[in-house]
Each structure stands twice: as structure tokens, then as C-alpha cells.
Design a protein around this motif. Structure first.
Motif, PDB file in Angstrom:
ATOM      1  N   UNK A  48       3.658   0.868   8.431  1.00 19.63           N
ATOM      2  CA  UNK A  48       4.870   1.000   9.255  1.00 19.63           C
ATOM      3  C   UNK A  48       4.632   1.939  10.427  1.00 19.63           C
ATOM      4  N   UNK A  49       3.983   3.071  10.143  1.00 14.40           N
ATOM      5  CA  UNK A  49       3.768   4.083  11.173  1.00 14.40           C
ATOM      6  C   UNK A  49       2.828   3.596  12.271  1.00 14.40           C
ATOM      7  N   UNK A  50       2.039   2.561  11.955  1.00  8.16           N
ATOM      8  CA  UNK A  50       1.127   2.021  12.964  1.00  8.16           C
ATOM      9  C   UNK A  50       1.733   0.806  13.661  1.00  8.16           C
ATOM     10  N   UNK A  51       3.025   0.565  13.414  1.00  4.93           N
ATOM     11  CA  UNK A  51       3.697  -0.495  14.149  1.00  4.93           C
ATOM     12  C   UNK A  51       3.649  -1.859  13.482  1.00  4.93           C
ATOM     13  N   UNK A  52       3.161  -1.930  12.233  1.00  2.00           N
ATOM     14  CA  UNK A  52       3.113  -3.221  11.553  1.00  2.00           C
ATOM     15  C   UNK A  52       4.514  -3.569  11.056  1.00  2.00           C
ATOM     16  N   UNK A  53       5.028  -4.739  11.449  1.00  4.08           N
ATOM     17  CA  UNK A  53       6.325  -5.189  10.946  1.00  4.08           C
ATOM     18  C   UNK A  53       6.100  -5.704   9.526  1.00  4.08           C
ATOM     19  N   UNK A  54       6.153  -4.776   8.571  1.00  4.53           N
ATOM     20  CA  UNK A  54       5.783  -5.130   7.197  1.00  4.53           C
ATOM     21  C   UNK A  54       6.757  -6.123   6.589  1.00  4.53           C
ATOM     22  N   UNK A  55       8.035  -6.032   6.970  1.00  3.51           N
ATOM     23  CA  UNK A  55       9.015  -6.946   6.384  1.00  3.51           C
ATOM     24  C   UNK A  55       8.688  -8.388   6.761  1.00  3.51           C
ATOM     25  N   UNK A  56       8.395  -8.589   8.057  1.00  2.00           N
ATOM     26  CA  UNK A  56       8.100  -9.940   8.510  1.00  2.00           C
ATOM     27  C   UNK A  56       6.796 -10.457   7.898  1.00  2.00           C
ATOM     28  N   UNK A  57       5.793  -9.590   7.813  1.00  2.00           N
ATOM     29  CA  UNK A  57       4.506 -10.000   7.247  1.00  2.00           C
ATOM     30  C   UNK A  57       4.675 -10.426   5.791  1.00  2.00           C
ATOM     31  N   UNK A  58       5.457  -9.645   5.037  1.00  2.00           N
ATOM     32  CA  UNK A  58       5.636  -9.976   3.618  1.00  2.00           C
ATOM     33  C   UNK A  58       6.417 -11.274   3.453  1.00  2.00           C
ATOM     34  N   UNK A  59       7.439 -11.462   4.303  1.00  2.00           N
ATOM     35  CA  UNK A  59       8.208 -12.712   4.211  1.00  2.00           C
ATOM     36  C   UNK A  59       7.312 -13.898   4.529  1.00  2.00           C
ATOM     37  N   UNK A  60       6.486 -13.750   5.571  1.00  2.00           N
ATOM     38  CA  UNK A  60       5.579 -14.846   5.937  1.00  2.00           C
ATOM     39  C   UNK A  60       4.647 -15.151   4.777  1.00  2.00           C
TER      40      UNK A  60
END
Lengths: 320, 269
Positions: free
Chosen positions: A194-206
Motif C-alpha cells: 500500500x505504501x508503495x502505491x499498489x492498489x491492493x484491493x483492485x489487485x486482489x479482486x482481479x
């Protein structure tokens, strides 16, 4: 290099199995090869969410079952052509996964596992009770294809094989691309991601949606293959457990691991079935425990010398 | 509402500060970790943030970076509110931070660790190009010799530098370094401070969260002191460190000998 070599090898192995099955013309061999393709598809799909992202999903049975029911209802109830019904199975499963993603992907670890496990149970009860649509516990009989029995067996092998190949190819593409990067970050340290700008929510949903497509399609194809489904069969919890064992066997989080794991699992399953008919599920359970304890990285990490020394391999450490 | 009015009027006369906190408050149970903190930091500044253990320094960083939401108050980046936004959006908006306890992706190579920052916040979408950028940044922080090793295999000092390289890969406008120097020996500290100075020279605004006062004195023209969640003092570093209130709050009156890592009083003057 390693990234390229293993998927190539897997492809060659799959082709060899295909050639063997179709050339031999042996019904048993063909059935085994078809099952192998089914297993490869399920394990490789699970690996995207369970391996790459490290989210231990038990939702495979839900995706498989809802795909099976979507395909069956469309074919038996509305006369939709088989290929279209099969694809719809994948789409319906993907829609379920997308909805599920919003609800349970903020849970981590055991909580996510349990939440995903319940989904298949809920859907099984829905299939049992929504009699007007699903025929309840009586199940659905599917129309047979108007081709010969042997041609049918061969057709289903190729369909399962194509879906399996596509899911391995998808895993390979994910692994090499941005999404794979994002998922590995989620797996290894979600907060840092998250702190590095990764949209973790979208990645996990994908990842969850990708991991639902092949099981959904395969569920629909499976329904046609066996020509009858009921809620217990379609939402069997073993459909969720087996792909995890396969991925564990072959190496979680690698592209080729689930492919080899599926083959190894099928071999063991056949062995246990033949020799330990009454105890085969117990033997599988024991296998799972031994795997988790001693080989968390999969059989590819087995080193003969280490086996003799009989020390547990170092677990790949997970940071909270 | 009045805040909107004052926003508008202030932008007429000058640019908004790069970062501004207005009455930011955060409570954990019964403890006010941040208590009505108001602060602004201008573009290009290098500011030290000090305070004893539990003063709220890390909560400050967590609130600004979006890991924790403030219970009250606002956080603004160049005049736009960012409190309440998801942490990854704040990161992509130009705020980078390092963690006091290093947070690498343990089984990824050092290159890939840094490439993540370049790829998801630094505007380099392609993995190969991001890795190229990562290699240059690793050379900049002096890690080129270990660039292919998994992060878990690096020494603590190297992992601290890796954190630094990761945050630089994000091309941030505002960089918060949370005790990047803790646990380093004198030589490592010197090279770390030189890196900070070089990064500040590129125009990145820096907040240096520190325990060691000598570090703040060397690196930061301005220092903010947090104590029990409040801003106790804010001004030129030399003045702040000589302020008797700061000395008392920081060292306590009696238990100075029991606090490792804090220098004796003579060093403050």
C-alpha cells in the motif's frame, strides 16, 4: 530463463498426455487424462489467488458449482447450445467472484479462508431450496450430445485440455506482468505494498475473478460430461481442498507447480483408490498434514540428501 | 463553511504549503496519540521531527501516509485534502515514507523491491523499465553489489538503504524518513546523512523523524518537537534544541541515564 522453461515443459507434458490418451483409445486412459486437465485447470486457477496473492481461498467449489448449475440450467431449461452454456458458467462464476471480492477480500489469513469456505455451503443450500430453477435435490439431467460415446469422451478431453492450457497461460502472463508484481507484494507484505502505491484491493479482486473463470467453465463442462448434477456433487468441498493440495504438492506461487502437483496428485489418488479403497480419504488427509509440515514449498524443493537428514525445510517466512 | 473561505483567500496570495495539518487528532483507546496537531511544511524544506518514545511521531507518519485515519482535523497536500483517502492513493499522489521497522518484500530481489515503487507510484508501468530505474537507484544508495539478493538476506543497514531506495523510486514530492538511521554505526550514519542531503538537493521535501538530536542538528534547518501527541515546539533547530522545555520533555528530569540512544545534556546546548 526459469520463468520460460517450466511452462514450456508443462505444455509438452500436457501434449504428451493428450497424444497418449487419444492414440491409445483406451477409455480409462482418456478418463484419467481428462481428469488431469480438470485438475490442472482448478489448481492453476487457485494458485492465482492462493499462491500469487497468498489468500487461502476455499471458494473453488463455489465457482465450480455455480458454473455447473449455470451451464445445466441454460442447457436443460432454456436449450442453449453447449459451448455457449459452458462459457456462461465461467461468466457467472466470475460475477460471483467479483461480488465476493468486495465482501471478503479485506479479511486476511484464516478469516478469509473461513469466509470463502462458507460460500459453497450457502450456494449448495440455495441449489437445494430453489426447486423451480434447480430442481432441488433431484438434480438436473443434461441433454446428451448427438455424437458417439467415444467421440464424446474425446471431445470432453480436448475441451478440458483447452481450458487447462488457457488457465496455465493466464497464470504465466499474470506472473510476468504488473498484476503478478502487485500480487507478490500483497503476499509478502500487504502494508508495504500500500505504501508503495499498489492498489491492493483492485489487485486482489482481479486475482479472485481470474481464479474463478476456469473453475466456472470447467464446472459447466463437467456437468455436460457426467450429464447429471445435484447440489452435493456440484458444490463438493473436496473441489476446494484438492486444488490446494495439488498446488502445495507442486509448489505454491509458481506457474508450473500446480501443473506438476495436479499430475502427482492424480497419480497418488489412483494409487490410494486402488489399494486403500476404504481408507483413501484418510490417506489423503495424512498426505496433506505431511506436506504442510515438511514441504511447504512443494515437491520441487525435495533434495534427497535433505530427506535423509529428516529435517523440516525452512518455511517461507510470512510477514504480517 | 469557513475553512473553504480561508482556503480560497490564502491561495490568492500565495501557494499553499506542500503539506499542512490542521488540528489533526488521533486517539488509540484512551490515549491521544496525536492531539490537535497543526503544522505546515513548505516545498523544499528539510524538517526534523523529534520527541521521546510514545510522543506520536510514528502516528504522525501513519496519519499523513494514510495508514491511519485522523479522528478529527485535516491533512492537506498542496492545498487538497488527503485524509480519508486510501493509503495507496496517497502514495501515488506523491507522499512516500520509510518504516521505522524495515518492511521489505523478503523473497523478492532488492531490484524488484525497488521496482515496485517505480512501477506503482513512480509512473514507470513497464516491469523491465522499472527494473532499470531500480538498478540506478540501488547504485545511488550504494547497494549495487547486492541488487540480486532477496531482501531477507541483506544486513540491517542495507535493508534501511533499500527502504530509502524504494521510497525514492516513487518519485515523491514529500518524503518521510522514519528513523532510517536507528541502529546504524557512525560510518553508516555519515553515509546515510549524505544520502539525505543529496536527495534534499534534488528538491524533494523531507521530514526526518529522529531519535538522535545530533542527526537533526546536522541535517535539518528546522525542527518540530512532539510531546504527548502535541506540538511542543517548532522553529530553527539550534533554538529548539536549546529550549529548556524541550530538554525537560525529551530527557525527563531524572531518568536521562536510563534512556539509551539519547545523548547527554551537554550535547544539547
Amino acid at each position: 530463463m526459469r520463468g520460460l522453461l517450466l511452462p514450456l515443459l508443462s505444455g509438452v507434458a500436457l501434449l504428451a498426455a493428450a497424444a497418449f490418451a487419444t492414440l491409445a483409445g483406451d477409455a480409462y486412459a482418456l478418463r484419467l487424462a481428462t481428469t488431469l486437465c480438470l485438475y490442472i485447470g482448478l489448481a492453476s486457477s487457485w494458485n492465482v489467488i492462493g499462491g500469487f496473492a497468498g489468500y487461502p481461498s476455499f471458494a473453488t467449489a463455489a465457482f465450480f458449482g455455480i458454473g455447473a448449475y449455470a451451464g445445466s440450467v441454460l442447457q436443460a431449461g432454456y436449450g442453449v447450445a453447449a459451448p455457449l452454456a459452458w462459457l456462461s458458467g465461467g461468466i457467472v462464476a466470475a460475477l460471483l467472484a467479483a461480488g465476493l471480492g468486495y465482501c471478503i477480500l479485506h479479511l486476511r489469513g484464516h478469516y478469509f479462508a473461513i469466509a470463502s469456505l462458507v460460500v459453497a455451503d450457502v450456494l449448495r443450500e440455495v441449489a437445494n431450496s430453489w426447486i423451480s430453477l434447480t430442481n432441488g435435490g433431484m438434480g438436473i439431467s443434461l441433454p446428451l450430445l448427438s455424437i458417439g460415446v467415444e467421440d464424446q469422451a474425446r471431445l470432453y478431453f480436448w475441451v478440458f485440455g483447452a481450458v487447462a492450457a488457457l488457465s496455465v497461460a493466464a497464470a504465466w502472463l499474470v506472473d510476468r506482468g504488473r498484476l503478478g508484481f502487485a500480487l507478490r507484494c500483497v503476499e509478502q507484505n500487504e502494508t508495504a505494498a500500500l505504501m508503495l502505491g499498489v492498489d491492493t484491493r483492485r489487485a486482489k479482486r482481479a486475482a479472485l475473478v481470474l481464479s474463478s473463470l476456469a473453475p466456472g467453465i470447467m464446472g459447466a463442462v463437467y456437468a455436460s460430461w457426467v450429464s447429471y448434477i445435484d447440489p452435493t456433487d456440484a458444490f463438493d468441498v473436496l473441489l476446494s481442498v484438492k486444488p490446494i493440495i495439488m498446488a502445495l504438492l507442486g509448489g505454491v506461487g509458481t506457474v508450473a507447480g500446480p501443473v506438476f502437483g495436479a499430475a502427482a496428485f492424480l497419480a497418488l489418488e489412483e494409487l490410494f483408490w486402488r489399494n486403500l479403497l476404504e481408507l483413501h480419504e484418510g490417506a489423503l488427509g495424512l498426505l496433506v498434514v505431511l506436506l504442510v509440515l515438511f514441504l511447504p514449498g512443494g515437491i520441487r524443493l525435495v533434495r534427497p540428501r535433505r530427506l535423509l537428514a529428516f529435517r523440516p525445510l525452512a518455511k517461507p517466512g510470512r510477514t504480517p | 463553511m469557513t475553512p473553504a473561505l480561508s482556503d480560497a483567500s490564502s491561495t490568492v496570495f500565495r501557494d499553499p504549503p506542500l503539506l499542512e495539518l490542521r488540528g489533526a487528532t488521533r486517539r488509540f483507546g484512551g490515549i491521544l496519540a496525536l492531539n490537535d496537531v497543526s503544522l505546515s511544511i513548505g516545498k523544499g524544506e528539510v524538517v526534523g521531527l523529534i520527541g521521546p518514545n510514545g510522543a506520536g511521531k510514528t502516528t504522525f507518519v501513519n496519519v499523513v501516509s494514510g495508514l491511519v485515519r485522523p479522528d478529527a482535523g485535516q491533512v492537506l497536500l498542496e492545498g487538497r485534502r488527503i485524509d480519508g483517502l486510501p493509503a495507496d492513493r496517497i502514495a501515488r499522489g506523491g507522499i512516500a515514507r520509510t518504516f521505522q521497522v524495515v518492511q521489505p518484500f523478503p523473497r523478492m530481489s532488492a531490484i524488484d523491491n525497488v521496482a515496485v515503487g517505480a512501477m506503482f507510484a513512480g509512473g514507470i508501468g513497464d516491469p523491465a523499465a522499472a527494473r532499470h530505474e531500480a538498478r540506478e537507484l540501488l547504485a545511488f544508495v550504494g547497494l549495487e553489489s547486492v541488487q540480486d539478493r532477496p531482501a531477507a538476506a541483506l544486513t540491517l543497514a542495507d535493508r534501511k538503504r533499500l527502504e530509502f531506495a524504494k521510497s525514492l523510486a516513487m518519485k515523491p514530492r514529500f518524503l518521510m524518513l522514519d528513523e532510517v538511521n536507528a541502529g546504524l554505526n557512525a560510518a553508516e550514519l555519515d553515509s546515510a546523512l549524505e544520502l539525505v542531503a543529496r536527495v534534499a538537493g534534488t528538491g524533494i521535501t523531507i521530514l526526518l523523524i529522529e531519535h538522535l538530536m545530533k542527526v537533526v542538528r546536522r541535517a535539518c534547518p528546522r525542527t518540530v518537537v512532539l510531546h504527548q501527541g502535541r506540538v511542543l515546539a517548532d522553529g530553527p533547530t539550534a533554538e529548539i534544541l536549546a529550549d529548556p522545555r524541550v530538554v525537560d520533555a525529551y530527557l525527563g528530569v531524572r531518568d536521562r541515564a536510563r534512556r539509551p540512544g539519547i545523548e547527554p545534556r551537554r550535547d544539547l546546548a
